[in-house]
Design a protein around this motif. Structure first.
Motif, PDB file in Angstrom:
ATOM      1  N   UNK A 187       3.846   4.274  -1.274  1.00 15.48           N
ATOM      2  CA  UNK A 187       3.147   5.498  -0.873  1.00 15.48           C
ATOM      3  C   UNK A 187       3.864   6.101   0.327  1.00 15.48           C
ATOM      4  N   UNK A 188       4.201   7.393   0.208  1.00 11.43           N
ATOM      5  CA  UNK A 188       4.885   8.085   1.307  1.00 11.43           C
ATOM      6  C   UNK A 188       4.295   9.473   1.489  1.00 11.43           C
ATOM      7  N   UNK A 189       3.925   9.774   2.728  1.00 15.93           N
ATOM      8  CA  UNK A 189       3.446  11.119   3.069  1.00 15.93           C
ATOM      9  C   UNK A 189       4.095  11.580   4.369  1.00 15.93           C
ATOM     10  N   UNK A 190       5.306  11.105   4.646  1.00 10.24           N
ATOM     11  CA  UNK A 190       5.955  11.365   5.930  1.00 10.24           C
ATOM     12  C   UNK A 190       6.105  12.855   6.214  1.00 10.24           C
ATOM     13  N   UNK A 191       6.057  13.175   7.526  1.00 10.53           N
ATOM     14  CA  UNK A 191       6.320  14.521   8.035  1.00 10.53           C
ATOM     15  C   UNK A 191       5.449  15.575   7.361  1.00 10.53           C
ATOM     16  N   UNK A 192       4.144  15.302   7.292  1.00  9.40           N
ATOM     17  CA  UNK A 192       3.132  16.280   6.938  1.00  9.40           C
ATOM     18  C   UNK A 192       2.151  16.386   8.115  1.00  9.40           C
ATOM     19  N   UNK A 193       1.624  17.552   8.393  1.00  9.83           N
ATOM     20  CA  UNK A 193       0.640  17.664   9.488  1.00  9.83           C
ATOM     21  C   UNK A 193      -0.757  17.226   9.038  1.00  9.83           C
ATOM     22  N   UNK A 194      -0.849  16.049   8.460  1.00 14.43           N
ATOM     23  CA  UNK A 194      -2.106  15.589   7.868  1.00 14.43           C
ATOM     24  C   UNK A 194      -3.240  15.504   8.882  1.00 14.43           C
ATOM     25  N   UNK A 195      -2.989  14.850  10.019  1.00 22.43           N
ATOM     26  CA  UNK A 195      -4.044  14.641  11.002  1.00 22.43           C
ATOM     27  C   UNK A 195      -5.024  13.571  10.545  1.00 22.43           C
ATOM     28  N   UNK A 196      -6.059  13.338  11.368  1.00 18.47           N
ATOM     29  CA  UNK A 196      -7.072  12.362  11.023  1.00 18.47           C
ATOM     30  C   UNK A 196      -6.614  10.939  11.267  1.00 18.47           C
ATOM     31  N   UNK A 197      -7.343  10.002  10.702  1.00 21.90           N
ATOM     32  CA  UNK A 197      -7.058   8.587  10.922  1.00 21.90           C
ATOM     33  C   UNK A 197      -6.657   7.914   9.615  1.00 21.90           C
ATOM     34  N   UNK A 198      -6.280   6.642   9.719  1.00 26.06           N
ATOM     35  CA  UNK A 198      -5.897   5.859   8.529  1.00 26.06           C
ATOM     36  C   UNK A 198      -7.161   5.160   8.012  1.00 26.06           C
ATOM     37  N   UNK A 199      -7.588   5.442   6.779  1.00 27.57           N
ATOM     38  CA  UNK A 199      -8.836   4.846   6.281  1.00 27.57           C
ATOM     39  C   UNK A 199      -8.711   3.341   6.011  1.00 27.57           C
ATOM     40  N   UNK A 200      -9.792   2.619   6.265  1.00 27.96           N
ATOM     41  CA  UNK A 200      -9.818   1.171   5.997  1.00 27.96           C
ATOM     42  C   UNK A 200      -9.595   0.855   4.532  1.00 27.96           C
ATOM     43  N   UNK A 201      -9.949   1.813   3.643  1.00 27.29           N
ATOM     44  CA  UNK A 201      -9.880   1.557   2.202  1.00 27.29           C
ATOM     45  C   UNK A 201      -8.463   1.272   1.730  1.00 27.29           C
ATOM     46  N   UNK A 202      -7.443   1.661   2.512  1.00 22.80           N
ATOM     47  CA  UNK A 202      -6.072   1.369   2.095  1.00 22.80           C
ATOM     48  C   UNK A 202      -5.797  -0.128   2.093  1.00 22.80           C
ATOM     49  N   UNK A 203      -6.674  -0.881   2.721  1.00 18.57           N
ATOM     50  CA  UNK A 203      -6.548  -2.328   2.670  1.00 18.57           C
ATOM     51  C   UNK A 203      -6.775  -2.900   1.284  1.00 18.57           C
ATOM     52  N   UNK A 204      -7.246  -2.052   0.325  1.00 19.70           N
ATOM     53  CA  UNK A 204      -7.433  -2.486  -1.065  1.00 19.70           C
ATOM     54  C   UNK A 204      -6.123  -2.455  -1.854  1.00 19.70           C
ATOM     55  N   UNK A 205      -5.075  -1.902  -1.260  1.00 17.31           N
ATOM     56  CA  UNK A 205      -3.799  -1.759  -1.984  1.00 17.31           C
ATOM     57  C   UNK A 205      -3.045  -3.098  -1.977  1.00 17.31           C
ATOM     58  N   UNK A 206      -3.530  -4.027  -2.755  1.00 17.76           N
ATOM     59  CA  UNK A 206      -2.934  -5.365  -2.741  1.00 17.76           C
ATOM     60  C   UNK A 206      -1.536  -5.417  -3.353  1.00 17.76           C
ATOM     61  N   UNK A 207      -1.153  -4.359  -4.095  1.00 19.78           N
ATOM     62  CA  UNK A 207       0.185  -4.327  -4.694  1.00 19.78           C
ATOM     63  C   UNK A 207       1.184  -3.571  -3.827  1.00 19.78           C
ATOM     64  N   UNK A 208       0.737  -3.040  -2.701  1.00 22.42           N
ATOM     65  CA  UNK A 208       1.578  -2.184  -1.868  1.00 22.42           C
ATOM     66  C   UNK A 208       2.758  -2.967  -1.301  1.00 22.42           C
ATOM     67  N   UNK A 209       3.949  -2.384  -1.442  1.00 23.72           N
ATOM     68  CA  UNK A 209       5.116  -2.988  -0.792  1.00 23.72           C
ATOM     69  C   UNK A 209       5.852  -2.028   0.134  1.00 23.72           C
ATOM     70  N   UNK A 210       5.643  -0.711  -0.017  1.00 18.15           N
ATOM     71  CA  UNK A 210       6.282   0.272   0.863  1.00 18.15           C
ATOM     72  C   UNK A 210       5.250   1.310   1.291  1.00 18.15           C
ATOM     73  N   UNK A 211       5.072   1.475   2.598  1.00 12.70           N
ATOM     74  CA  UNK A 211       4.084   2.426   3.128  1.00 12.70           C
ATOM     75  C   UNK A 211       4.753   3.245   4.229  1.00 12.70           C
ATOM     76  N   UNK A 212       4.873   4.566   3.988  1.00 12.51           N
ATOM     77  CA  UNK A 212       5.553   5.450   4.921  1.00 12.51           C
ATOM     78  C   UNK A 212       4.642   6.630   5.266  1.00 12.51           C
TER      79      UNK A 212
END
Length: 982
Positions: free
Chosen positions: A185-210
């Motif tokens: 999952x990559x969303x680099x260099x976007x003016x997203x704002x806000x916080x990182x949700x706890x629900x991303x902890x469900x991504x047990x297959x995640x190997x790359x997070x940007x």
């Protein structure tokens, strides 16, 4: 049976024709095909044989379109939705524009949608959720807006999602946690704002997070540090706070990038257990405590960036972690800048990998000698130990590091000679040894550094003659600074070989003789300073060939003769305190009294009225000539007198460098009663400003030719006011510049109640402050005026930083401290928080004395000492305020958005969006400015100015633009605007 077969054939034929027509529609919407990728898309071939088209073997339906990197321009046709068998659409790295067609939602078989690196606009289509088999969604590096649609969460087979480098807002939505199949999952260099949700902890297959540079805030959910498959974890350049969990269990982690946040607490020692770690980038945070990572357990690491933190623990041996790096045989980069480390640098630094190419320990508090073992690091190309407290000699072993291209040892207390082995560093591009206590001759061996671009040896105790070998380095193109040493003798004629050099500064030495005519061969010089030496004779006419020269300072010498006319083309000129004679020109630089200085030349006449020089007398052709014997006696007398005076003057000069203020007329004396009368009893009607320590009144002083003055009355009840008064008095005794506020006198007395009274009297500035103009509803400044004001302010900083001895740091630069005279020329005032560098004056000032919120350099908040770089930061913020019309404390700057980031983001999008509306209105009302060519130039000038402001206001002092370069760049902008004649 025959009828059934015919029906099936017709059906298949219809499907093929649908695909055929869809492809032709796609081609029709493509306007540019520079490489002929679609040449084969015609009726001479079956469409399954067209370039980039793949069909299924059974039904002959289009299953894949691959047209990456073909330079295609145009729009993606909505008919793409008719390719119902399509499984892969690969259009990456082209120039498609317009909206992503929502008809893509019809493609239920689609598995790969790769539209990255194009110019698509609009939003992500919500009905993309109907592509239920989608595994890869690549939309990065477009111009997509809006938020991440909830419908994406229905893509249950999605493994790769790349949305980076767009304009997405609305934060990282919690519903993304439902896509448990996500691996990348990559969303680099976007003016997203806000916080990182706890629900991303469900991504047990995640190997790359940007998710770097997304304006994210608050804490990092600790659940992310338990994703056991994670290999790359990047959240750099956000506004994240809080601490990291003490236990980090990421057995596959290879890269951890958390730099550029506001994270606190210690860096967990459990990172040592990430045995596959290759890159650790935690710099530019607020981590503190002792660094206790055991690097012996992460032997494959090759990048360690921990700079700009607060690891200094005041414990003995806090640098021992260096010992654990000896087995990291792949280490290439070690960045430990500005970490508050103290104590000595361990000898084990020499045990690091021979692959180490980058080593930086800049701006710490390290002391003792530089270990001789540093010479073991034969792979180094970059070495920076500047801004510490190292003592002793530069180690001879540095000559072993023959791959070095950049060496920074400035700002220490190094003594002894510059070692001859420096000449072994033939690949050297930059050598910075300024502000030490080095002595002895400049080694001629430096002439062997035939790739050298810039050399800084200023502010040392070097003596002897300038070696000709140094001046024959034709590679020198950026800077040669030998100022503020004890060099003597003539300037060698070989100086003319520096025909690529931009800046030459040999000021404040004991150089003598004539200025060599060969200096005119330095055709690329833009700045030349010979001030504060013993040069004599006239200005060589060959200097007229230096077409690129912008600034020339030859003040405080023994030069004579008339002022050459070719100097008119300069932007800044200082001829003060010499023996020039004759008429001062009035064209070019001489038409602007703030751009040149000729004071201290008693035989000059004419020129601008502001100079106050006597009128030039007309020559009398019929004047009788003196008899020959009288002429001989007169010449002999003059020569004898001149010789005596020169001898006495030189003897005095060797004992101490005269300050400009020593030649000024004595200040007039004023009393409390005179100031009371001048300001009509310090009445409210005459109050023109208030500050933290003082109030400023307008008044008419009889003793000052009945002219208006500004009276700054100190409020001595306020803590620090007395110290502020003393600072200003000390500063004004030592500095004088056209862009500094002119002080008339001071008053230290008692009022009629017997209370202490202190005041400073300044020249009155009729146009008030820059702040008044920026936020006035009745008057405004056009772009050229603003750039001119910024040049004035930057020139003032250049003067106090680079031309004053000792160096002065202003400490409180802001628009209200920039005053404007009748001609809108800027003058910097209020030196109540100033400091002299390298002296004990006011060095123990508290952080409360360090400027104004919004303008103060971030390192001051961490307790760092005041530096010139802090003033540059304040100037950068001031520049951005001048250009945007927004204060750094404006209400819009919340949740991590600062005026720096506000301007920085605009540079990559549309800089006009952040420019002050009053500037734009002036040019929109001007026909010449609105011509296409001129309009483009004006916009480029605006962008260039914003770039300077962004560069000056970087968080890291080392990344900020040099003030001399600022002046040069602003003059370029000024000249461009002036050429448009609007």
């Amino acid at each position: 049976m025959v009828l059934s077969f015919t029906a099936i054939s017709a059906s298949l034929g219809g499907g093929n024709e649908t695909d055929h027509q869809a492809l032709l529609h796609i081609k029709s919407m493509i306007t540019q095909d520079p490489y002929g990728a679609l040449t084969s898309w015609n009726n001479s071939l079956h469409f399954c044989d067209w370039t980039g088209v793949t069909c299924g073997k059974r039904h002959r339906r289009v299953t894949r379109i691959q047209l990456q990197k073909q330079g295609l321009e145009g729009y993606l046709s909505s008919h793409v939705g008719n390719l119902s068998f399509l499984r892969g659409l690969y259009l990456s790295i082209n120039n498609f524009q317009g909206a992503i067609p929502p008809e893509l939602g019809r493609l239920s078989r689609l598995r790969v949608l790769a539209l990255d690196l194009n110019k698509f606009t609009g939003i992500i289509p919500t009905n993309i959720s109907r592509c239920s088999n989608l595994e890869v969604l690549a939309l990065s590096r477009n111009k997509i807006v809006g938020s991440i649609p909830k419908e994406i969460s229905f893509l249950s087979q999605l493994t790769f999602c790349s949305l980076g480098d767009n304009k997405l807002t609305g934060g990282i939505p919690p519903f993304l946690g439902n896509i448990t199949s996500i691996e990348v999952f990559s969303a680099v260099r976007n003016p997203l704002g806000g916080s990182i949700p706890d629900t991303l902890g469900h991504w047990n297959s995640l190997n790359n997070f940007y998710c770097g540079s997304c304006n994210l805030s608050r804490t990092i959910p600790h659940s992310l540090f338990n994703l056991s498959l994670l290999t790359n974890f990047s959240l750099n350049d956000n506004q994240l706070t809080g601490s990291l969990p003490s236990t980090i269990v990421l057995p596959r982690l290879e890269f951890l990038q958390l730099w550029g946040n506001k994270l606190t607490g210690p860096i967990p020692s459990s990172i040592s257990n990430c045995s596959r770690l290759r890159g650790l980038e935690m710099n530019k945070n607020k981590f503190h405590g002792k660094l206790e990572i055991d690097f012996e357990k992460v032997k494959d690491i090759y990048v360690i960036r921990l700079g700009n933190n607060n690891f200094g623990s005041n414990e003995v041996g806090e640098m021992r972690f260096i010992d654990s790096l000896k087995n990291c045989t792949k280490l290439e980069e070690l960045d430990l800048d500005e970490c508050m480390f103290q104590g000595e640098l361990p000898r084990s630094i020499g045990n690091l990998s021979d692959k180490l190419s980058y080593l930086s320990l800049t701006e710490n508090k390290l002391q003792g000698s530089i270990p001789q073992s540093i010479g073991n690091l034969v792979g180094l190309t970059f070495l920076s130990l500047g801004g510490n407290k190292f003592t002793g000699n530069i180690p001879q072993t540095i000559g072993n590091l023959q791959k070095l291209t950049e060496v920074y040892l400035y700002g220490n207390q190094l003594s002894g000679p510059i070692p001859d082995v420096m000449g072994n560093l033939s690949s050297l591009l930059t050598l910075s040894l300024y502000s030490n206590m080095l002595k002895g001759h400049i080694p001629s061996s430096i002439g062997n550094c035939t790739s050298l671009l810039e050399l800084y040896l200023d502010n040392n105790n070097l003596d002897g003659k300038i070696p000709t070998q140094l001046l024959q380095l034709s590679s020198l193109s950026k800077m040669l600074d030998l100022s503020n040493n004890k060099l003597y003798g003539a300037l060698p004629t070989e100086v003319g070989d520096l025909n690529m050099l931009s800046i030459l500064d040999i000021s404040n030495n004991y150089l003598s003789g004539l200025i060599p005519s060969s200096l005119g061969d330095c055709a690329s010089l833009s700045t030349l300073s010979l001030k504060g030496n013993l040069f004599r004779g006239t200005i060589p006419p060959t200097l007229s060939s230096m077409k690129g020269l912008v600034e020339l300072d030859i003040s405080l010498n023994n030069l004579s003769g008339k002022i050459p006319q070719f100097l008119e083309r300069l932007k800044y000129l200082n001829l003060s305190y010499n023996d020039f004679e004759g008429e001062v020109p009035m064209l070019g630089v001489f038409s602007n009294a703030s751009a040149f200085i000729v004071s201290g030349n008693s035989r000059l006449c004419g020129g601008l009225v502001e100079l106050g020089l006597p009128k030039c007398k007309e020559t009398n052709k019929h004047k009788k000539k003196l008899p020959l014997f009288a002429m001989v006696i007169l010449i002999a007398f003059v020569l004898f007198t001149t010789t005596c005076l020169t001898y006495v003057w030189c003897k005095k000069r060797k004992r101490s460098q005269p300050s400009l203020s020593s030649t000024n007329k004595r200040f007039i004396k004023v009393t409390y009663n005179q100031l009371l009368k001048a300001t009509d009893g310090f009445s409210e009607a005459n109050l023109i400003g208030n500050g933290g320590f003082s109030s400023v009144y307008k008044g008419i002083l009889d003793e000052y030719d009945d002219e208006f003055v500004a009276v700054k009355v100190l409020n001595l009840k306020n803590r620090g006011a007395q110290r502020s008064f003393m600072r200003e008095c000390e500063v004004w005794r030592n500095i004088r510049h056209r862009n500094l506020l002119k002080i008339i006198t001071s008053c230290s007395s008692v009022d009629f109640q017997g209370n202490d009274f202190k005041a400073l009297i300044y020249e009155y500035m009729s146009n008030g402050s820059l702040h008044d103009w920026l936020y006035s509803s009745e008057r405004s400044l056009n772009l050229l005026q603003r750039i001119s004001i910024l040049i004035d302010v930057a020139s003032a900083l250049d003067y106090i930083h680079n031309q004053c001895i000792p160096t002065v740091v202003h400490g409180d630069l802001k628009p209200s401290n920039v005053l404007l005279d009748d001609c809108i020329v800027a003058h910097v005032g209020d030196f109540g928080l100033a400091q002299f560098l390298g002296t004990t004056s006011y060095q123990n000032s508290s952080t409360m004395d360090r400027g104004t919120i919004g303008y103060t350099a971030p390192e001051y908040g961490l307790g760092s000492e005041m530096t010139c770089s802090g003033d540059v930061y304040s100037f950068g913020i001031l520049l951005l305020e001048v250009m945007t019309g927004k204060k750094p404390t404006d209400d819009i700057f919340i949740e991590g958005l600062s005026i720096h980031k506000f301007a920085s983001i605009a540079l990559s999008n549309h800089v006009i969006d952040v420019i002050d509306a009053s500037i734009l209105k002036v040019y929109q009302d001007n026909e010449i400015a609105m011509q296409e060519e001129n309009s483009k130039k004006i916009e480029e000038c605006m962008a260039s100015a914003i770039k300077i402001g962004v560069s000056c206001s970087m968080d890291s002092p080392l990344q900020r633009m040099d003030i001399k370069k600022v002046v040069h760049e602003l003059w370029n902008i000024h000249d461009t605007l002036q050429s448009i004649q609007v």
